[in-house]
Design a protein around this motif. Structure first.
Motif, PDB file in Angstrom:
ATOM      1  N   PRO A  46       6.052   6.891   0.975  1.00 26.72           N
ATOM      2  CA  PRO A  46       6.420   6.010   2.081  1.00 26.72           C
ATOM      3  C   PRO A  46       5.245   5.636   2.958  1.00 26.72           C
ATOM      4  O   PRO A  46       5.263   4.583   3.589  1.00 26.72           O
ATOM      5  N   SER A  47       4.200   6.489   3.037  1.00 24.33           N
ATOM      6  CA  SER A  47       3.051   6.165   3.881  1.00 24.33           C
ATOM      7  C   SER A  47       2.353   4.913   3.397  1.00 24.33           C
ATOM      8  O   SER A  47       1.889   4.095   4.204  1.00 24.33           O
ATOM      9  N   LEU A  48       2.259   4.707   2.067  1.00 18.46           N
ATOM     10  CA  LEU A  48       1.635   3.503   1.535  1.00 18.46           C
ATOM     11  C   LEU A  48       2.466   2.265   1.853  1.00 18.46           C
ATOM     12  O   LEU A  48       1.920   1.186   2.096  1.00 18.46           O
ATOM     13  N   VAL A  49       3.772   2.396   1.843  1.00 21.07           N
ATOM     14  CA  VAL A  49       4.633   1.279   2.215  1.00 21.07           C
ATOM     15  C   VAL A  49       4.416   0.897   3.671  1.00 21.07           C
ATOM     16  O   VAL A  49       4.350  -0.296   4.020  1.00 21.07           O
ATOM     17  N   ALA A  50       4.267   1.890   4.536  1.00 17.13           N
ATOM     18  CA  ALA A  50       4.014   1.613   5.953  1.00 17.13           C
ATOM     19  C   ALA A  50       2.670   0.934   6.144  1.00 17.13           C
ATOM     20  O   ALA A  50       2.529   0.007   6.956  1.00 17.13           O
ATOM     21  N   VAL A  51       1.654   1.378   5.394  1.00 19.91           N
ATOM     22  CA  VAL A  51       0.333   0.744   5.482  1.00 19.91           C
ATOM     23  C   VAL A  51       0.391  -0.701   5.010  1.00 19.91           C
ATOM     24  O   VAL A  51      -0.223  -1.598   5.609  1.00 19.91           O
ATOM     25  N   GLN A  52       1.145  -0.953   3.943  1.00 17.32           N
ATOM     26  CA  GLN A  52       1.273  -2.321   3.444  1.00 17.32           C
ATOM     27  C   GLN A  52       1.983  -3.203   4.468  1.00 17.32           C
ATOM     28  O   GLN A  52       1.606  -4.370   4.649  1.00 17.32           O
ATOM     29  N   GLU A  53       2.987  -2.679   5.139  1.00 22.85           N
ATOM     30  CA  GLU A  53       3.666  -3.454   6.169  1.00 22.85           C
ATOM     31  C   GLU A  53       2.737  -3.781   7.334  1.00 22.85           C
ATOM     32  O   GLU A  53       2.809  -4.867   7.921  1.00 22.85           O
ATOM     33  N   LEU A  54       1.838  -2.840   7.665  1.00 19.76           N
ATOM     34  CA  LEU A  54       0.864  -3.125   8.712  1.00 19.76           C
ATOM     35  C   LEU A  54      -0.116  -4.206   8.281  1.00 19.76           C
ATOM     36  O   LEU A  54      -0.455  -5.102   9.058  1.00 19.76           O
ATOM     37  N   ALA A  55      -0.581  -4.139   7.036  1.00 19.38           N
ATOM     38  CA  ALA A  55      -1.575  -5.102   6.560  1.00 19.38           C
ATOM     39  C   ALA A  55      -1.002  -6.503   6.457  1.00 19.38           C
ATOM     40  O   ALA A  55      -1.716  -7.491   6.693  1.00 19.38           O
ATOM     41  N   TYR A  56       0.277  -6.623   6.101  1.00 19.44           N
ATOM     42  CA  TYR A  56       0.908  -7.929   5.964  1.00 19.44           C
ATOM     43  C   TYR A  56       1.587  -8.399   7.250  1.00 19.44           C
ATOM     44  O   TYR A  56       2.280  -9.414   7.226  1.00 19.44           O
ATOM     45  N   TRP A  57       1.437  -7.676   8.331  1.00 16.80           N
ATOM     46  CA  TRP A  57       1.948  -8.072   9.654  1.00 16.80           C
ATOM     47  C   TRP A  57       3.454  -8.310   9.600  1.00 16.80           C
ATOM     48  O   TRP A  57       3.956  -9.315  10.113  1.00 16.80           O
ATOM     49  N   ARG A  58       4.184  -7.383   8.946  1.00 13.44           N
ATOM     50  CA  ARG A  58       5.639  -7.507   8.938  1.00 13.44           C
ATOM     51  C   ARG A  58       6.220  -7.325  10.341  1.00 13.44           C
ATOM     52  O   ARG A  58       7.210  -7.963  10.692  1.00 13.44           O
ATOM     53  N   GLU A  59       5.591  -6.448  11.111  1.00 10.65           N
ATOM     54  CA  GLU A  59       5.944  -6.280  12.528  1.00 10.65           C
ATOM     55  C   GLU A  59       4.701  -6.601  13.346  1.00 10.65           C
ATOM     56  O   GLU A  59       3.817  -5.758  13.483  1.00 10.65           O
ATOM     57  N   PRO A  60       4.591  -7.835  13.873  1.00  7.76           N
ATOM     58  CA  PRO A  60       3.351  -8.258  14.534  1.00  7.76           C
ATOM     59  C   PRO A  60       2.928  -7.373  15.708  1.00  7.76           C
ATOM     60  O   PRO A  60       1.736  -7.125  15.889  1.00  7.76           O
TER      61      PRO A  60
END
Length: 240
Positions: A46-60
């Motif tokens: 799950p940590s990699l999923v959270a990092v990917q969400e940060l990189a793609y600005w899913r939550e600005p």
């Protein structure tokens, strides 16, 4: 009628007790299987999923906060020592928490309310790492470490001449990069690329993929020509 109702109640209660005991036994067996069953890889924690969400600005808001905080820390490390940066950051956090704690205590004393500790929710949150989670992440890291060691041995001991030449070319370019930039500057650039490149790629995926495919085909053509010019002994060793 009363006897039938009593019998029905007894049967129902015994059935519920049996279901409850069966559920408890199944949960115990699942817990034991979780502790003993090895984890198959590759997995995506799950940590990699959270990092990917940060990189793609899913939550600005969250991505902007992490991006701004990381840049601030890196710029601070570029001008001050690591000990000073850590000390200043902890002092700033303590100033905020102590001020808020005193403010809430004064408000509660004036209003004669009993709201309790202002950080009670954060203090009650479980932040410990379970053995299963720790073992899962360690197994995941160990898998990649072993894979990296095998690949490093293959490149350094020249199992494939072309791949070893690629590594030599990358190291040669890194010598020039190291002569121009220091470590903190490279980390700042990497941080900026990490938070900008994935979003740009997502918006211009078709154009970027076309150019990447073109560059890859040209590179493979040049490498094929280079491989054809290699001596026959090297080709035989690679085939073996």
């Amino acid at each position: 009628m009363a006897e039938a109702t009593t019998q029905f109640t007894q049967i129902t209660s015994s059935g519920l007790n049996s279901i409850a005991s069966l559920t408890d036994s199944l949960s115990d067996e699942l817990d034991s299987l979780e502790e003993t069953t090895p984890i198959s890889f590759p997995i995506r924690p799950p940590s990699l999923v959270a990092v990917q969400e940060l990189a793609y600005w899913r939550e600005p808001k969250k991505s902007g906060l992490v991006f701004g905080g990381s840049l601030l820390v890196l710029f601070a490390l570029a001008t001050c020592s690591a000990i000073s940066v850590v000390s200043y950051v902890l002092l700033a956090v303590l100033c905020v928490t102590i001020t808020f704690r005193v403010y809430k205590s004064v408000i509660q004393a004036v209003q004669k309310s009993d709201e309790g500790h202002p950080f009670k929710k954060l203090m009650d949150r479980d932040i410990t790492i379970s053995p299963q989670k720790f073992r899962r992440h360690m197994d995941y890291a160990l898998t990649h470490i072993n894979r990296g060691l095998v690949e490093a041995r293959r490149l350094i001991l020249v199992e494939d001449v072309v791949d070893s030449l690629k590594l030599a070319g990358v190291m040669w370019l890194l010598t020039y990069i190291g002569a121009v930039f220091n470590g903190i500057t490279i980390l700042i650039l990497a941080d900026m690329l990490f938070f900008s490149t994935p979003l740009l790629y997502e918006k211009n995926k078709a154009i970027i993929d076309r150019y990447i495919t073109l560059a890859r085909s040209r590179l493979e053509t040049k490498l094929t020509k280079l491989h054809d010019k290699l001596p026959g002994a090297v080709k035989r060793s690679k085939a073996e």
